[in-house]
Design a protein around this motif. Structure first.
Motif, short mmCIF file in Angstrom:
data_model
loop_
_atom_site.label_atom_id
_atom_site.label_comp_id
_atom_site.label_asym_id
_atom_site.label_seq_id
_atom_site.Cartn_x
_atom_site.Cartn_y
_atom_site.Cartn_z
N TYR A 43 7.38 -1.69 33.67
CA TYR A 43 8.52 -3.33 32.69
C TYR A 43 7.40 -4.73 33.27
O TYR A 43 7.01 -5.19 31.56
CB TYR A 43 9.42 -3.45 33.72
N GLU A 44 6.94 -5.31 34.16
CA GLU A 44 6.13 -5.81 34.02
C GLU A 44 4.35 -5.39 33.24
O GLU A 44 3.80 -6.84 32.84
CB GLU A 44 5.80 -5.82 35.71
N ALA A 45 4.43 -4.85 32.89
CA ALA A 45 3.11 -4.05 32.29
C ALA A 45 3.49 -4.56 30.70
O ALA A 45 3.08 -4.58 30.74
CB ALA A 45 2.45 -2.50 32.18
N LEU A 46 4.96 -4.31 30.32
CA LEU A 46 4.75 -4.12 28.83
C LEU A 46 5.57 -5.71 29.09
O LEU A 46 5.06 -6.34 28.01
CB LEU A 46 6.66 -3.68 29.01
N PHE A 47 5.74 -6.19 29.87
CA PHE A 47 5.68 -7.99 29.12
C PHE A 47 4.95 -8.86 29.48
O PHE A 47 4.91 -9.44 28.86
CB PHE A 47 6.98 -8.39 31.19
N LEU A 48 3.26 -8.45 30.33
CA LEU A 48 2.13 -8.47 29.98
C LEU A 48 1.97 -8.77 28.33
O LEU A 48 1.04 -9.43 27.74
CB LEU A 48 1.25 -7.95 30.97
N VAL A 49 1.84 -7.17 28.10
CA VAL A 49 2.01 -7.45 26.75
C VAL A 49 2.59 -7.57 25.70
O VAL A 49 1.75 -8.55 23.87
CB VAL A 49 2.40 -5.48 26.61
N ALA A 50 3.55 -8.19 25.56
CA ALA A 50 5.20 -9.16 25.34
C ALA A 50 3.48 -10.35 25.20
O ALA A 50 3.54 -11.44 24.01
CB ALA A 50 5.80 -9.24 25.31
N LYS A 51 3.39 -11.14 26.09
CA LYS A 51 2.85 -12.47 26.29
C LYS A 51 1.49 -12.80 26.01
O LYS A 51 0.82 -13.73 24.96
CB LYS A 51 2.82 -12.70 27.59
N GLN A 52 0.13 -11.04 26.24
CA GLN A 52 -1.52 -10.89 26.06
C GLN A 52 -1.30 -10.78 24.66
O GLN A 52 -2.23 -11.35 23.66
CB GLN A 52 -2.06 -10.88 26.95
N ALA A 53 -0.52 -9.64 24.51
CA ALA A 53 -1.41 -8.73 22.65
C ALA A 53 0.13 -9.90 22.34
O ALA A 53 -0.41 -10.11 20.67
CB ALA A 53 -0.38 -7.41 22.92
N GLY A 54 1.15 -10.22 22.54
CA GLY A 54 2.11 -10.20 20.97
C GLY A 54 2.18 -11.93 21.47
O GLY A 54 2.35 -12.57 20.54
N GLY A 55 1.88 -12.92 22.32
CA GLY A 55 1.75 -14.10 22.43
C GLY A 55 2.80 -15.19 22.69
O GLY A 55 2.37 -15.90 22.01
#
Length: 286
Positions: free
Chosen positions: A204-216
């Protein structure tokens, strides 16, 4: 001592509690196999640290012997909300390390059956984790699904390959974050995870980072994204966890929270040192 020596087997059976039922995720699809049910079960062996004696998992070893001897197994089936969306065109992300791949197998069988029936399949990324190639469960089947297009992305994380660093499913998610975000940003995307609860939290933390880093997205926007997925029943988890030593478990959680706080503080100090605006918010948790 005298009373203990006179304890009979009948007395012992009456005193001992009944064995509790074991719960396993069904690893097959009723659409593909309407008349039988499949399971993926890991056979448990625990080695005593002091004596070296091996303790066999009661239910897993029983199942392994009954399959060989063709004996009957008493079982029941419980219904669950852990299921695919009715529309196979919706994007899907599946995470299932080890035997956590069980329900995903049923999902992928259902997608294969839908494909054979002429239905359009939306993208489907599968993240599977194991120690080595020898532990790659259903390897040929998984690659066959990838070849047929039942799976659009198959990401395997090996944690015990010789001369290579350990890699877990959350690490694989971080390495392909752009591809994950392409599915995650779709308002129809469904996410499924099965396995250890600590692993599920790391993913879940990795997905959270995806939303922030890849999704902006900002922290609040990322939280809102997953909150809406949970509210819409598009974020589903089938997890379990056993902490043998409570103090060890608490210490591990405390260390994790401390590291998270330290990373956040380092970000704030960097912003201050660079004379960048910094806003501190309190985000409500679900």
């Amino acid at each position: 001592p005298d009373a203990a020596s006179r304890l009979t087997l009948a007395d012992l059976v009456e005193i001992l509690p009944r064995h509790k039922p074991r719960y396993y995720s069904i690893a097959s699809s009723a659409e593909m196999h309407p008349s039988n049910l499949q399971l993926t079960v890991g056979i448990l062996d625990v080695v005593h640290k002091t004596t070296g004696n091996v303790r066999h998992g009661l239910c897993s070893h029983y199942l392994s012997t009954t399959v060989v001897c063709n004996d009957m197994v008493r079982m029941g089936i419980n219904t669950s909300s852990f299921r695919l969306p009715p529309d196979m065109s919706h994007p899907v992300i599946m995470v299932g390390p080890g035997t956590g791949i069980s329900p995903m197998l049923g999902f992928l069988q259902a997608r294969e059956k839908a494909q054979l029936s002429g239905e359009y399949l939306g993208p489907c990324m599968v993240f599977f984790g194991c120690r080595s190639e020898e532990d790659f469960l259903h390897r040929q089947l998984m690659h066959e699904w990838k070849r047929k297009g039942v799976v659009s992305g198959l990401e395997i994380a090996f944690s015990r390959l010789r001369d290579k660093p350990k890699e877990y499913v959350q690490d694989r998610i971080g390495k392909v974050n752009s591809a994950v975000w392409e599915l995650l940003k779709d308002e129809k995307c469904h996410y499924y995870i099965c396995g250890d609860s600590n692993m599920a939290e790391d993913v879940y933390e990795a997905l959270f980072l995806v939303a922030k880093q890849a999704g902006g997205l900002s922290h609040k926007e990322s939280w809102s994204l997953f909150h809406k997925m949970k509210h819409d029943h598009r974020f589903q988890a089938d997890t379990w966890g056993v902490v043998g030593n409570r103090q060890e478990g608490l210490a591990r959680q405390a260390e994790k929270k401390y590291n998270q706080a330290a990373a956040w503080l380092a970000t704030v100090l960097t912003s201050v040192n660079n004379n960048q605006p910094c806003t501190i918010r309190t985000i409500a948790q679900s």
